[in-house]
Design a protein around this motif. Structure first.
Motif, mmCIF file in Angstrom:
data_model
loop_
_atom_site.group_PDB
_atom_site.id
_atom_site.type_symbol
_atom_site.label_atom_id
_atom_site.label_comp_id
_atom_site.label_asym_id
_atom_site.label_seq_id
_atom_site.Cartn_x
_atom_site.Cartn_y
_atom_site.Cartn_z
ATOM 1 N N LYS A 15 0.838 -1.193 0.000
ATOM 2 C CA LYS A 15 0.000 0.000 0.000
ATOM 3 C C LYS A 15 0.878 1.251 0.000
ATOM 4 O O LYS A 15 1.516 1.570 1.003
ATOM 5 N N ILE A 16 0.898 1.944 -1.140
ATOM 6 C CA ILE A 16 1.706 3.150 -1.283
ATOM 7 C C ILE A 16 0.772 4.342 -1.420
ATOM 8 O O ILE A 16 -0.206 4.303 -2.182
ATOM 9 N N GLY A 17 1.049 5.419 -0.686
ATOM 10 C CA GLY A 17 0.185 6.592 -0.754
ATOM 11 C C GLY A 17 0.963 7.881 -0.646
ATOM 12 O O GLY A 17 2.084 7.913 -0.124
ATOM 13 N N TYR A 18 0.370 8.955 -1.139
ATOM 14 C CA TYR A 18 0.997 10.289 -1.111
ATOM 15 C C TYR A 18 0.019 11.288 -0.507
ATOM 16 O O TYR A 18 -1.190 11.257 -0.793
ATOM 17 N N ILE A 19 0.549 12.181 0.328
ATOM 18 C CA ILE A 19 -0.273 13.198 0.978
ATOM 19 C C ILE A 19 0.067 14.568 0.409
ATOM 20 O O ILE A 19 1.214 15.009 0.463
ATOM 21 N N VAL A 20 -0.948 15.223 -0.160
ATOM 22 C CA VAL A 20 -0.797 16.596 -0.646
ATOM 23 C C VAL A 20 -0.918 17.529 0.560
ATOM 24 O O VAL A 20 -1.897 17.474 1.303
ATOM 25 N N SER B 120 -1.193 5.557 -10.651
ATOM 26 C CA SER B 120 -2.209 4.833 -9.859
ATOM 27 C C SER B 120 -1.854 4.788 -8.379
ATOM 28 O O SER B 120 -2.058 3.773 -7.694
ATOM 29 N N VAL B 121 -1.328 5.893 -7.876
ATOM 30 C CA VAL B 121 -0.980 6.006 -6.461
ATOM 31 C C VAL B 121 -2.089 6.779 -5.746
ATOM 32 O O VAL B 121 -2.363 7.939 -6.100
ATOM 33 N N PRO B 122 -2.760 6.202 -4.764
ATOM 34 C CA PRO B 122 -3.799 6.916 -4.020
ATOM 35 C C PRO B 122 -3.203 8.139 -3.314
ATOM 36 O O PRO B 122 -2.083 8.073 -2.793
ATOM 37 N N PHE B 123 -3.938 9.239 -3.292
ATOM 38 C CA PHE B 123 -3.441 10.422 -2.590
ATOM 39 C C PHE B 123 -4.525 11.016 -1.710
ATOM 40 O O PHE B 123 -5.721 10.901 -1.996
ATOM 41 N N PRO C 262 -6.955 12.373 12.208
ATOM 42 C CA PRO C 262 -8.139 11.551 11.899
ATOM 43 C C PRO C 262 -8.311 11.297 10.404
ATOM 44 O O PRO C 262 -8.693 10.197 9.991
ATOM 45 N N LYS C 263 -8.027 12.305 9.583
ATOM 46 C CA LYS C 263 -8.195 12.139 8.134
ATOM 47 C C LYS C 263 -7.144 11.205 7.553
ATOM 48 O O LYS C 263 -7.440 10.369 6.690
ATOM 49 N N ILE C 264 -5.897 11.354 8.027
ATOM 50 C CA ILE C 264 -4.820 10.490 7.509
ATOM 51 C C ILE C 264 -5.072 9.034 7.901
ATOM 52 O O ILE C 264 -4.926 8.122 7.091
ATOM 53 N N GLU C 265 -5.468 8.829 9.160
ATOM 54 C CA GLU C 265 -5.734 7.480 9.642
ATOM 55 C C GLU C 265 -6.876 6.822 8.858
ATOM 56 O O GLU C 265 -6.769 5.669 8.403
ATOM 57 N N ALA C 266 -7.959 7.556 8.668
ATOM 58 C CA ALA C 266 -9.116 7.030 7.938
ATOM 59 C C ALA C 266 -8.736 6.730 6.486
ATOM 60 O O ALA C 266 -9.143 5.707 5.913
ATOM 61 N N TRP C 267 -7.961 7.621 5.876
ATOM 62 C CA TRP C 267 -7.526 7.416 4.486
ATOM 63 C C TRP C 267 -6.639 6.191 4.350
ATOM 64 O O TRP C 267 -6.814 5.391 3.421
ATOM 65 N N MET C 268 -5.712 6.000 5.277
ATOM 66 C CA MET C 268 -4.824 4.838 5.213
ATOM 67 C C MET C 268 -5.602 3.537 5.244
ATOM 68 O O MET C 268 -5.198 2.552 4.627
ATOM 69 N N LYS C 269 -6.724 3.532 5.931
ATOM 70 C CA LYS C 269 -7.539 2.316 6.011
ATOM 71 C C LYS C 269 -8.243 1.988 4.689
ATOM 72 O O LYS C 269 -8.759 0.885 4.522
ATOM 73 N N THR C 270 -8.221 2.931 3.765
ATOM 74 C CA THR C 270 -8.860 2.696 2.468
ATOM 75 C C THR C 270 -7.865 2.247 1.391
ATOM 76 O O THR C 270 -8.281 1.910 0.280
ATOM 77 N N LEU C 271 -6.568 2.293 1.702
ATOM 78 C CA LEU C 271 -5.561 2.011 0.668
ATOM 79 C C LEU C 271 -5.602 0.547 0.217
ATOM 80 O O LEU C 271 -5.943 -0.338 0.978
#
Length: 387
Positions: free
Chosen positions: A295-300, A331-334, A378-387
């Motif tokens: 699971k790879i993700g990027y935060i703007v 195709s990297v979730p952000f 809270p937003k980062i944690e919730a987002w990580m659970k969707t990756l």
């Protein structure tokens, strides 16, 4: 009819208990530590006789910890000023004590009418301090384990983060600048939201972020010769064993006027990692080859003070626009905190309350502990659970 009634009665009497074996769930051992390291009401400073917070950068004071009149509680050791008792209405009752020294442990009794207490300690020991009921202080404890040891069992089917390993890499915002926690993520001693997410979800974690870091290579410190932290060239230094890999950065690229560059038209073209676009593409390609099927993700980054122009869009938005396009290409979730964090450092009132103080004024870039916890975590944690 009689047979039907008999079968119905037998069904009612049948043992319907669901039996769960230890292998079925990931239970987390409960801690007797009643101090929550991540409670938002923890403060820097200590308490005097009237129960008011006194400035003291080397000390911390806990949130209001529930207590019961007549019961004993123990802490690591006593300080000259080490806490106060309060009624259920928040009124000051008395100081916990005035003993000075290093007696270990120190045990005290909650007085009549006490409903909560706030305990003080040395800030450099905050991550390993505990407050426990009774006269026996544990030989080893970790306040930083509060969430993972006290919260409900982590079911693998319920929490996709539980038991996984996460890596964080980025700049000072990822590193936790502005966050007073003494708990750190090795190998770069990162603090901040990464620690809380890991602890709350039973994850192992490593922090690779460095203040002043840039997505692109070729940037230097103010002396003009010392290289900054180049995220695009740091992938090889990150642990190969990981389930989640989270990147964040770009605001320093904007401040340093790193060339934006162009997005390549294939997946095999050479990247110019001294440009923002080339470096971010380089990061994603390396990450997808190094951590296959992970699971790879990027935060703007959120709205940093004085870096955006909502009318002309000629500031940091140009970098974030390219970042979104590159994420979509690879195709990297952000997570787009610029548009959805709720943390708007365009407002001076928000800047001064929720960003790191510099000469009595918020810097508008590095969130305080409350800024991280209330807006970002809270937003980062919730987002990580969707990756």
């Amino acid at each position: 009819m009689a047979d039907l009634i008999a079968r119905s009665m037998a069904e009612e009497k049948r043992d319907k208990t669901v039996k769960i074996t230890p292998a079925d769930v990931d239970f987390v051992e409960k801690s007797n530590n009643i101090f929550n390291l991540y409670e938002k009401d923890n403060a820097v400073g200590y308490y005097l006789l009237n129960g008011a917070l006194t400035a003291g950068a080397g000390y911390y004071t806990t949130h209001h910890i529930p207590c019961v009149s007549g019961k004993q509680y123990s802490i690591r050791y006593a300080e000259t000023q080490f806490g106060a008792f309060y009624t259920a209405q928040g009124e000051f009752i008395s100081k916990i004590g005035t003993t000075s020294g290093t007696s270990s442990p120190f045990t005290f009794t909650a007085p009549t009418g006490a409903s909560t207490m706030r305990v003080c300690g040395q800030k450099n020991k905050m991550s390993s301090d505990a407050v426990v009921e009774g006269a026996i202080y544990p030989s080893s404890s970790s306040a930083s384990s509060y969430y993972t040891r006290i919260r409900r069992p982590l079911l693998s089917s319920d929490n996709p983060l539980a038991g996984k390993r996460v890596l964080f890499n980025g700049d000072s915002i990822t590193a936790g600048a502005g966050w007073p926690s003494t708990a750190v993520l090795s190998p770069r001693n990162n603090t901040g939201w990464g620690i809380v997410i890991a602890e709350r979800n039973g994850m192992s974690a490593a922090g690779y972020a460095v203040s002043g870091g840039t997505i692109a290579a070729g940037t230097y410190q103010s002396n003009g010769t010392t290289p900054r932290h180049w995220i695009c060239r740091d992938i090889v230094n990150m642990d190969e064993n990981a389930d989640f890999i989270i990147f964040q950065g770009g605001i320093n690229d904007y401040w340093l006027s790193v060339p934006i560059g162009a997005i390549t038209t294939s997946y095999t073209a050479a990247f110019d990692d001294t440009t923002f676009c080339g470096a971010l593409e380089c990061i994603f390609k390396q990450a997808q080859l190094r951590w296959k099927a992970k699971k790879i993700g990027y935060i703007v980054t959120f709205k940093v003070k004085n870096t955006f122009d909502l009318i002309n869009q000629n500031k940091s938005e140009l970098y974030w626009k390219k970042a979104r396009e590159i994420c979509e290409k690879w195709s990297v979730p952000f997570l787009d905190l610029f548009t959805s964090s709720g943390l708007n450092f365009g407002l001076s009132e928000i800047v001064n309350e929720f960003s790191q103080q510099n000469g009595g004024v918020g810097d508008g870039c590095h969130p305080t502990e409350a800024g991280y916890k209330e807006y970002l975590l809270p937003k980062i944690e919730a987002w990580m659970k969707t990756l």
